[in-house]
Design a protein around this motif. Structure first.
Motif, PDB file in Angstrom:
ATOM      1  N   PRO A  97      32.285  42.957  42.942  1.00 17.65           N
ATOM      2  CA  PRO A  97      33.068  44.208  44.342  1.00 17.65           C
ATOM      3  C   PRO A  97      33.940  44.309  43.197  1.00 17.65           C
ATOM      4  CG  PRO A  97      33.190  41.478  44.447  1.00 17.65           C
ATOM      5  CD  PRO A  97      31.935  42.346  43.530  1.00 17.65           C
ATOM      6  N   VAL A  98      34.325  45.285  43.687  1.00 13.74           N
ATOM      7  CA  VAL A  98      35.364  45.801  42.563  1.00 13.74           C
ATOM      8  C   VAL A  98      36.724  45.819  43.167  1.00 13.74           C
ATOM      9  CG1 VAL A  98      37.787  48.092  42.532  1.00 13.74           C
ATOM     10  CG2 VAL A  98      34.940  47.982  42.061  1.00 13.74           C
ATOM     11  N   LEU A  99      38.186  44.441  42.952  1.00 17.25           N
ATOM     12  CA  LEU A  99      39.131  43.729  43.360  1.00 17.25           C
ATOM     13  C   LEU A  99      40.722  44.513  43.121  1.00 17.25           C
ATOM     14  CD1 LEU A  99      37.776  40.097  42.735  1.00 17.25           C
ATOM     15  CD2 LEU A  99      37.660  41.725  44.593  1.00 17.25           C
ATOM     16  N   CYS A 100      41.384  44.579  44.060  1.00 14.85           N
ATOM     17  CA  CYS A 100      42.985  44.319  43.446  1.00 14.85           C
ATOM     18  C   CYS A 100      43.749  43.393  44.029  1.00 14.85           C
ATOM     19  CB  CYS A 100      43.901  45.786  43.886  1.00 14.85           C
ATOM     20  SG  CYS A 100      43.894  45.162  45.759  1.00 14.85           S
ATOM     21  N   GLU A 101      44.505  42.955  43.415  1.00 17.57           N
ATOM     22  CA  GLU A 101      45.770  41.538  43.388  1.00 17.57           C
ATOM     23  C   GLU A 101      46.686  41.959  44.273  1.00 17.57           C
ATOM     24  OE1 GLU A 101      47.189  40.087  39.298  1.00 17.57           O
ATOM     25  OE2 GLU A 101      48.071  42.220  38.936  1.00 17.57           O
ATOM     26  N   LYS A 102      47.040  40.937  45.058  1.00 18.34           N
ATOM     27  CA  LYS A 102      47.852  40.865  46.604  1.00 18.34           C
ATOM     28  C   LYS A 102      49.179  41.635  45.529  1.00 18.34           C
ATOM     29  CE  LYS A 102      45.045  38.499  49.957  1.00 18.34           C
ATOM     30  NZ  LYS A 102      45.372  37.627  50.591  1.00 18.34           N
ATOM     31  N   VAL A 103      49.421  40.378  44.864  1.00 21.93           N
ATOM     32  CA  VAL A 103      51.313  40.545  44.359  1.00 21.93           C
ATOM     33  C   VAL A 103      50.745  41.410  42.567  1.00 21.93           C
ATOM     34  CG1 VAL A 103      52.918  39.742  43.653  1.00 21.93           C
ATOM     35  CG2 VAL A 103      51.296  38.880  45.730  1.00 21.93           C
ATOM     36  N   GLY A 104      50.595  43.070  42.689  1.00 24.59           N
ATOM     37  CA  GLY A 104      50.578  43.487  40.873  1.00 24.59           C
ATOM     38  C   GLY A 104      50.155  43.983  41.363  1.00 24.59           C
ATOM     39  N   GLU A 105      49.338  45.123  39.659  1.00 25.61           N
ATOM     40  CA  GLU A 105      48.610  46.078  39.804  1.00 25.61           C
ATOM     41  C   GLU A 105      47.763  46.127  39.288  1.00 25.61           C
ATOM     42  OE1 GLU A 105      50.213  49.530  40.125  1.00 25.61           O
ATOM     43  OE2 GLU A 105      50.753  48.743  41.373  1.00 25.61           O
ATOM     44  N   LYS A 106      47.037  45.284  38.705  1.00 23.53           N
ATOM     45  CA  LYS A 106      45.907  44.925  38.461  1.00 23.53           C
ATOM     46  C   LYS A 106      44.574  44.852  38.998  1.00 23.53           C
ATOM     47  CE  LYS A 106      47.124  41.800  34.261  1.00 23.53           C
ATOM     48  NZ  LYS A 106      47.729  42.667  33.385  1.00 23.53           N
ATOM     49  N   ILE A 107      43.442  45.423  38.797  1.00 24.75           N
ATOM     50  CA  ILE A 107      42.412  45.925  39.352  1.00 24.75           C
ATOM     51  C   ILE A 107      41.587  44.879  38.151  1.00 24.75           C
ATOM     52  CG2 ILE A 107      40.642  47.195  40.092  1.00 24.75           C
ATOM     53  CD1 ILE A 107      43.503  48.004  41.343  1.00 24.75           C
ATOM     54  N   ALA A 108      40.253  44.543  39.181  1.00 20.71           N
ATOM     55  CA  ALA A 108      39.435  44.138  38.057  1.00 20.71           C
ATOM     56  C   ALA A 108      37.801  44.127  38.849  1.00 20.71           C
ATOM     57  CB  ALA A 108      39.582  42.167  38.611  1.00 20.71           C
ATOM     58  N   ILE A 109      36.874  43.771  37.943  1.00 16.96           N
ATOM     59  CA  ILE A 109      35.536  43.691  38.613  1.00 16.96           C
ATOM     60  C   ILE A 109      35.064  41.855  39.154  1.00 16.96           C
ATOM     61  CG2 ILE A 109      33.241  44.714  37.773  1.00 16.96           C
ATOM     62  CD1 ILE A 109      35.102  46.727  38.659  1.00 16.96           C
ATOM     63  N   PHE A 110      34.825  41.613  39.783  1.00 22.49           N
ATOM     64  CA  PHE A 110      34.303  40.357  40.040  1.00 22.49           C
ATOM     65  C   PHE A 110      32.345  39.943  39.405  1.00 22.49           C
ATOM     66  CE2 PHE A 110      32.587  36.364  42.645  1.00 22.49           C
ATOM     67  CZ  PHE A 110      33.125  36.041  41.496  1.00 22.49           C
ATOM     68  N   ASP A 111      32.148  39.904  38.774  1.00 20.05           N
ATOM     69  CA  ASP A 111      30.940  39.907  38.382  1.00 20.05           C
ATOM     70  C   ASP A 111      29.999  38.694  39.460  1.00 20.05           C
ATOM     71  OD1 ASP A 111      28.338  39.266  37.487  1.00 20.05           O
ATOM     72  OD2 ASP A 111      29.246  39.312  35.135  1.00 20.05           O
ATOM     73  N   ASN A 112      29.386  38.614  40.185  1.00 23.06           N
ATOM     74  CA  ASN A 112      28.689  37.675  41.922  1.00 23.06           C
ATOM     75  C   ASN A 112      27.624  37.318  40.535  1.00 23.06           C
ATOM     76  OD1 ASN A 112      29.633  38.483  43.838  1.00 23.06           O
ATOM     77  ND2 ASN A 112      28.138  40.518  43.767  1.00 23.06           N
ATOM     78  N   GLU A 113      26.924  37.754  39.432  1.00 18.31           N
ATOM     79  CA  GLU A 113      26.105  36.637  38.338  1.00 18.31           C
ATOM     80  C   GLU A 113      26.831  34.876  38.141  1.00 18.31           C
ATOM     81  OE1 GLU A 113      23.173  37.237  34.877  1.00 18.31           O
ATOM     82  OE2 GLU A 113      22.938  38.660  36.744  1.00 18.31           O
ATOM     83  N   THR A 114      27.676  35.366  37.450  1.00 19.17           N
ATOM     84  CA  THR A 114      28.430  34.494  36.436  1.00 19.17           C
ATOM     85  C   THR A 114      29.838  34.176  38.371  1.00 19.17           C
ATOM     86  OG1 THR A 114      30.101  36.421  36.127  1.00 19.17           O
ATOM     87  CG2 THR A 114      28.098  35.641  34.450  1.00 19.17           C
ATOM     88  N   GLY A 115      29.997  34.461  38.894  1.00 19.55           N
ATOM     89  CA  GLY A 115      31.000  34.177  39.522  1.00 19.55           C
ATOM     90  C   GLY A 115      32.067  34.016  38.942  1.00 19.55           C
ATOM     91  N   SER A 116      32.578  35.030  38.253  1.00 21.81           N
ATOM     92  CA  SER A 116      34.163  35.074  37.700  1.00 21.81           C
ATOM     93  C   SER A 116      34.319  36.911  37.604  1.00 21.81           C
ATOM     94  CB  SER A 116      34.223  34.592  36.486  1.00 21.81           C
ATOM     95  OG  SER A 116      33.459  34.816  35.437  1.00 21.81           O
ATOM     96  N   ILE A 117      35.600  36.882  37.286  1.00 19.17           N
ATOM     97  CA  ILE A 117      36.396  38.077  37.076  1.00 19.17           C
ATOM     98  C   ILE A 117      35.608  38.417  35.193  1.00 19.17           C
ATOM     99  CG2 ILE A 117      38.759  38.990  36.611  1.00 19.17           C
ATOM    100  CD1 ILE A 117      39.369  37.994  39.145  1.00 19.17           C
ATOM    101  N   ASP A 118      35.575  38.994  34.664  1.00 19.79           N
ATOM    102  CA  ASP A 118      34.931  39.309  33.746  1.00 19.79           C
ATOM    103  C   ASP A 118      36.302  39.856  32.776  1.00 19.79           C
ATOM    104  OD1 ASP A 118      34.381  40.783  31.045  1.00 19.79           O
ATOM    105  OD2 ASP A 118      31.945  41.547  32.090  1.00 19.79           O
ATOM    106  N   ASP A 119      36.905  39.185  32.094  1.00 18.17           N
ATOM    107  CA  ASP A 119      37.920  39.758  31.651  1.00 18.17           C
ATOM    108  C   ASP A 119      38.234  41.187  30.820  1.00 18.17           C
ATOM    109  OD1 ASP A 119      39.306  37.032  32.516  1.00 18.17           O
ATOM    110  OD2 ASP A 119      38.273  36.419  30.228  1.00 18.17           O
ATOM    111  N   GLU A 120      36.798  41.044  30.435  1.00 24.78           N
ATOM    112  CA  GLU A 120      36.781  42.374  29.388  1.00 24.78           C
ATOM    113  C   GLU A 120      37.187  43.978  30.866  1.00 24.78           C
ATOM    114  OE1 GLU A 120      33.467  43.180  27.385  1.00 24.78           O
ATOM    115  OE2 GLU A 120      33.956  41.216  26.084  1.00 24.78           O
ATOM    116  N   LEU A 121      36.587  43.314  32.315  1.00 24.95           N
ATOM    117  CA  LEU A 121      36.752  44.308  33.002  1.00 24.95           C
ATOM    118  C   LEU A 121      37.861  44.104  34.255  1.00 24.95           C
ATOM    119  CD1 LEU A 121      33.070  44.559  34.002  1.00 24.95           C
ATOM    120  CD2 LEU A 121      34.431  46.432  32.479  1.00 24.95           C
TER     121      LEU A 121
END
Length: 141
Positions: A97-121
């Protein structure tokens, strides 16, 4: 009218591959979505929605973004959210999934395989994500 920064991004995307952008959402539709869901979408994502309320990038398999007025719609109760700080606004072809913060501007990719947000993404804003899609999806490789 499209802002110059967004026009540059859209022109770049159109030159890189096949895209399918949906009809724009109106300011009223965006505001109504935010009010009914008690959230504030990132400003640059809202700017995108005023240009295209979702769509698909790098067809046939790349990334799909969700909208506020045209299906598929953003689902703030999406089970793919890592926690309540994020909203799922799209998905990569891999299902991440592609995520956005509920408060803020940041966009992130959640890595389903590791179960975490990839800091590089993690991107400072939505346009930064759009500018990186070609490399993120490995299309140039």
């Amino acid at each position: 009218m499209i802002a110059e920064e967004l026009k540059v991004v859209v022109d770049k995307l159109n030159g890189q591959g096949k895209m399918s952008f949906l009809e724009a959402a109106t300011e009223e539709q965006i505001s109504q979505f935010e009010e009914s869901n008690k959230i504030k979408l990132p400003e640059k994502y809202k700017e995108w929605l005023r240009y295209s309320d979702g769509g698909e990038f790098f067809l046939p398999a790349g990334i799909q973004l969700y909208g506020v007025a045209h299906k598929p719609l953003i689902d703030i109760e999406d089970d793919d959210m890592p926690d309540d700080d994020y909203i799922v606004i799209g998905a990569l072809a891999s299902g991440d999934p592609v995520l956005c913060e509920k408060v803020g501007e940041k966009i992130a990719i959640f890595d389903n395989e590791t179960g975490s947000i990839d800091d590089e993404l993690v991107y400072d804003d939505f346009f930064a994500l759009l500018n990186d899609l070609y490399d993120l999806l490995g299309i140039g490789e």
